[in-house]
Scaffold this motif. Sequence first.
Motif, PDB file in Angstrom:
ATOM      1  N   GLU A   7      32.193  32.315  31.759  1.00  0.00           N
ATOM      2  CA  GLU A   7      32.267  33.604  32.449  1.00  0.00           C
ATOM      3  C   GLU A   7      31.257  33.691  33.589  1.00  0.00           C
ATOM      4  O   GLU A   7      31.542  34.264  34.651  1.00  0.00           O
ATOM      5  CB  GLU A   7      32.029  34.749  31.451  1.00  0.00           C
ATOM      6  CG  GLU A   7      33.174  34.973  30.482  1.00  0.00           C
ATOM      7  CD  GLU A   7      34.491  35.238  31.206  1.00  0.00           C
ATOM      8  OE1 GLU A   7      34.492  36.052  32.149  1.00  0.00           O
ATOM      9  OE2 GLU A   7      35.505  34.612  30.857  1.00  0.00           O
ATOM     10  N   PHE A   8      30.076  33.114  33.391  1.00  0.00           N
ATOM     11  CA  PHE A   8      29.030  33.113  34.419  1.00  0.00           C
ATOM     12  C   PHE A   8      29.528  32.408  35.680  1.00  0.00           C
ATOM     13  O   PHE A   8      29.459  32.950  36.787  1.00  0.00           O
ATOM     14  CB  PHE A   8      27.783  32.425  33.861  1.00  0.00           C
ATOM     15  CG  PHE A   8      26.626  32.328  34.814  1.00  0.00           C
ATOM     16  CD1 PHE A   8      25.816  33.434  35.055  1.00  0.00           C
ATOM     17  CD2 PHE A   8      26.328  31.133  35.447  1.00  0.00           C
ATOM     18  CE1 PHE A   8      24.729  33.346  35.933  1.00  0.00           C
ATOM     19  CE2 PHE A   8      25.243  31.038  36.317  1.00  0.00           C
ATOM     20  CZ  PHE A   8      24.444  32.145  36.565  1.00  0.00           C
ATOM     21  N   HIS A   9      30.058  31.206  35.498  1.00  0.00           N
ATOM     22  CA  HIS A   9      30.524  30.440  36.660  1.00  0.00           C
ATOM     23  C   HIS A   9      31.789  31.034  37.266  1.00  0.00           C
ATOM     24  O   HIS A   9      31.970  31.009  38.481  1.00  0.00           O
ATOM     25  CB  HIS A   9      30.731  28.974  36.269  1.00  0.00           C
ATOM     26  CG  HIS A   9      29.443  28.283  35.947  1.00  0.00           C
ATOM     27  ND1 HIS A   9      28.495  28.002  36.901  1.00  0.00           N
ATOM     28  CD2 HIS A   9      28.926  27.852  34.769  1.00  0.00           C
ATOM     29  CE1 HIS A   9      27.457  27.411  36.340  1.00  0.00           C
ATOM     30  NE2 HIS A   9      27.687  27.320  35.043  1.00  0.00           N
ATOM     31  N   ARG A  10      32.649  31.600  36.410  1.00  0.00           N
ATOM     32  CA  ARG A  10      33.863  32.238  36.937  1.00  0.00           C
ATOM     33  C   ARG A  10      33.473  33.427  37.823  1.00  0.00           C
ATOM     34  O   ARG A  10      34.052  33.630  38.899  1.00  0.00           O
ATOM     35  CB  ARG A  10      34.761  32.707  35.788  1.00  0.00           C
ATOM     36  CG  ARG A  10      36.079  33.317  36.263  1.00  0.00           C
ATOM     37  CD  ARG A  10      36.959  33.737  35.101  1.00  0.00           C
ATOM     38  NE  ARG A  10      37.514  32.588  34.407  1.00  0.00           N
ATOM     39  CZ  ARG A  10      37.284  32.301  33.121  1.00  0.00           C
ATOM     40  NH1 ARG A  10      36.505  33.092  32.394  1.00  0.00           N
ATOM     41  NH2 ARG A  10      37.828  31.255  32.559  1.00  0.00           N
ATOM     42  N   GLY A  11      32.483  34.194  37.391  1.00  0.00           N
ATOM     43  CA  GLY A  11      32.022  35.334  38.180  1.00  0.00           C
ATOM     44  C   GLY A  11      31.472  34.915  39.530  1.00  0.00           C
ATOM     45  O   GLY A  11      31.720  35.566  40.553  1.00  0.00           O
ATOM     46  N   ILE A  12      30.731  33.817  39.551  1.00  0.00           N
ATOM     47  CA  ILE A  12      30.165  33.310  40.810  1.00  0.00           C
ATOM     48  C   ILE A  12      31.277  32.833  41.734  1.00  0.00           C
ATOM     49  O   ILE A  12      31.317  33.171  42.920  1.00  0.00           O
ATOM     50  CB  ILE A  12      29.158  32.179  40.531  1.00  0.00           C
ATOM     51  CG1 ILE A  12      27.923  32.737  39.818  1.00  0.00           C
ATOM     52  CG2 ILE A  12      28.752  31.479  41.825  1.00  0.00           C
ATOM     53  CD1 ILE A  12      26.972  31.670  39.306  1.00  0.00           C
ATOM     54  N   VAL A  13      32.187  32.029  41.189  1.00  0.00           N
ATOM     55  CA  VAL A  13      33.253  31.454  42.017  1.00  0.00           C
ATOM     56  C   VAL A  13      34.166  32.549  42.570  1.00  0.00           C
ATOM     57  O   VAL A  13      34.595  32.494  43.727  1.00  0.00           O
ATOM     58  CB  VAL A  13      34.055  30.405  41.213  1.00  0.00           C
ATOM     59  CG1 VAL A  13      35.266  29.928  41.998  1.00  0.00           C
ATOM     60  CG2 VAL A  13      33.163  29.218  40.867  1.00  0.00           C
ATOM     61  N   GLN A  14      34.440  33.570  41.763  1.00  0.00           N
ATOM     62  CA  GLN A  14      35.268  34.677  42.242  1.00  0.00           C
ATOM     63  C   GLN A  14      34.625  35.374  43.436  1.00  0.00           C
ATOM     64  O   GLN A  14      35.310  35.807  44.367  1.00  0.00           O
ATOM     65  CB  GLN A  14      35.506  35.688  41.122  1.00  0.00           C
ATOM     66  CG  GLN A  14      36.531  35.217  40.090  1.00  0.00           C
ATOM     67  CD  GLN A  14      36.658  36.157  38.912  1.00  0.00           C
ATOM     68  OE1 GLN A  14      35.782  37.001  38.668  1.00  0.00           O
ATOM     69  NE2 GLN A  14      37.730  36.020  38.150  1.00  0.00           N
ATOM     70  N   SER A  15      33.295  35.453  43.418  1.00  0.00           N
ATOM     71  CA  SER A  15      32.599  36.143  44.507  1.00  0.00           C
ATOM     72  C   SER A  15      32.544  35.307  45.781  1.00  0.00           C
ATOM     73  O   SER A  15      32.147  35.801  46.834  1.00  0.00           O
ATOM     74  CB  SER A  15      31.185  36.530  44.076  1.00  0.00           C
ATOM     75  OG  SER A  15      30.379  35.382  43.905  1.00  0.00           O
TER      76      SER A  15
END
Length: 223
Positions: A142-150
């Motif tokens: 979830e941490f990396h998904r949040g970064i990549v989405q941004s």
Amino acid sequence: MAVTDEAIEKIKGMIVSGALRPGDRLPKESELAAELGLSRNSLREAVRALSLIRILDVRQGDGTYVTSLDPQLLLEALSFVVDFHRDDTVLEFLAVRRILEPAATAMAALRISEQQLDALDARLDKLGDEPSVEELVASDLEFHRGIVQSAGNSVLCSLLDGLSGPTTRARIWRGLTQEDAVAGTLREHRAILAALRDRDAEAARSWATVHIASVEQWLRSSL
């Protein structure tokens, strides 16, 4: 070329040329088959194949439509195929992730909002200093998904989402067997977040590379 392959290519040609656009309804089966010079059976098989990869949407009693062709929708097929990976290809998936994810993290450093940064911070705080391995890996995803989405690139986001599956088991295995793996992952997450807060794209890229390479290095030494 097999008859079904020919039918697929002809429908693809209509979509690529703009004759059929996202959201358009396909002509009736008999009309489309005649227009493309295909048998109704081969057309039916082509429609079935294209619906599996989210190009077409078959609505019972309503007809067949071209989907939105949104990258996230189309790349669902990648995620499905990737789930059939062999264990000996995990390193290759990690290598691809090491190429793409640091670039996305660097992009995010210039685009991520303070609200998104606070949400990532809160997620890490909620996880605490001694999470279980399963909790850590779920949070890591979830941490990396949040970064990549941004980062603002939906294709890159969907690609990385599809590639994350094969490495999940390796990350759990590492957390269970390598001393200090959990603490190390938490430190790397904090370093990535600090670089993002500083709007330092190159530091964010470097820490993301270190983060992925540490899993890759451990797996290579364990095989």
